[in-house]
Write an enzyme that holds these catalytic residues in place. Sequence first.
Site, PDB file in Angstrom:
ATOM      1  N   ASP A 162       0.850  -1.189   0.000  1.00 50.25           N
ATOM      2  CA  ASP A 162       0.000   0.000   0.000  1.00 50.25           C
ATOM      3  C   ASP A 162       0.887   1.241   0.000  1.00 50.25           C
ATOM      4  OD1 ASP A 162      -1.961   1.915   0.302  1.00 50.25           O
ATOM      5  OD2 ASP A 162      -3.081   0.790   1.796  1.00 50.25           O
TER       6      ASP A 162
ATOM      7  N   ASP B   2      -3.358   2.633  -5.693  1.00 50.84           N
ATOM      8  CA  ASP B   2      -2.233   2.660  -4.749  1.00 50.84           C
ATOM      9  C   ASP B   2      -2.141   1.387  -3.904  1.00 50.84           C
ATOM     10  OD1 ASP B   2      -4.501   3.014  -3.249  1.00 50.84           O
ATOM     11  OD2 ASP B   2      -3.790   4.766  -2.149  1.00 50.84           O
ATOM     12  N   GLU B   3      -2.804   0.312  -4.331  1.00 46.10           N
ATOM     13  CA  GLU B   3      -2.874  -0.897  -3.501  1.00 46.10           C
ATOM     14  C   GLU B   3      -2.702  -2.151  -4.366  1.00 46.10           C
ATOM     15  OE1 GLU B   3      -5.917  -2.708  -0.105  1.00 46.10           O
ATOM     16  OE2 GLU B   3      -6.623  -1.206  -1.530  1.00 46.10           O
TER      17      GLU B   3
END
Length: 403
Positions: A9, A103-104
């Site tokens: 993350d 973003d993960e």
Amino acid sequence: MESNILHLDLDTFFVSCERRLDSKLLKRPVLVGGTGNRGVVSACSYETRKFGVRSGMAMKLAKQLCPEAYVIRGNASTYTKFSQEVTDIIKEQVPLFEKASVDEFYADLSGMDKFFGCYKYATELRHRIMKETGLPISFGLSSNKITSKVATNEAKPNNQMKIEFGLEKSFLAPLSVHKIPSIGEKTFQSLKNMGVFKVKTIQDMPEEMMISAFGKNGQVIWRRANGMDRPPLIQYHERKSISTERTFWNTTDMVKLRTTLTAMAENLGFALRNGDKLTSCISIKIRYADFNTYTKQVKIPYTSADHILIPKVLELFEQLYQRRLLLRLVGVRMSDLVSGNYQINLFDDTEEMLNLYGAMDHIRRRFGEKTVMRASSMGAKSIGRFYNAFNGEPPMVLAHRTQ
């Protein structure tokens, strides 16, 4: 063989991107989101959180809580570019991964202990991402996606954590139930009303009791609380619909509204053709200034042609917008997607029109979506999608909207 699932993350991703572009923002309070009075906070730096600022909060309130914060509207195309840099590194290093959001990421490292060591490999991957992109990133490593995600959140900021096989239940036990993925505010309140605050309480409850209280979702929560839920990695995200929205500072300007809807339909039509997709369902959404929201949809023959989509979108809007009150938002959604190319209508379509579509789409693919457009949509701003809607990745959240 033991499973080893890695969750990565990117910490306060939008903020980190802005700091990479401007080093003066380092270690200073930063807010990214809508800059108007009705805007919301998409991302906030850790420096703002001690003042009570959180993502999803009204920007007006966030600025009152932390008046010294730097406020940035942000740029979705920039964040997409930085996200792709991280994706390329992971794609090169990991045989099977899932991009859950901009973003993960999840990665399956099962079997690598035999050759290298999963934790060591994950550590080196994290260090490479930070070195090559300049973006802080945290990870959690365990036997399943859910526990790994919780571990990442516990490791933040800019850190890492491994939960050994068999210790998932004891790791989760002392945590707040709010930290289990899929427990939203409503479920959290219901659990509190039952006197359930810690994960251990759920672990001690019979599975049947959770099912009785919350239905099928109760079983999912119980399995996650016990570290037993093992959802598979989804390597490819098949899009079932595409949509776009525009928020206004409350308007009844019909010229502006029609121009925006035309640009939306034109943009979505290009996205369909670019991904070799066809739609058979068009939906319109409007939200009045009092936040009452209405939708209307219609089924149509499969198509991706602008000259069919645009009139249908405008027709739906005229049918739906009856109150003539101030509008806050309009949106267009195209669903029931299938793979295929536009079929020529032998009675209405001309060779010149089909060649025009081909030429316009070629220019857009080569030089960008906004390089050629209809005159009727030129007044609309920032409608471009900045990415291939059907490349298997999750949709990009616009920089001024909450994640």
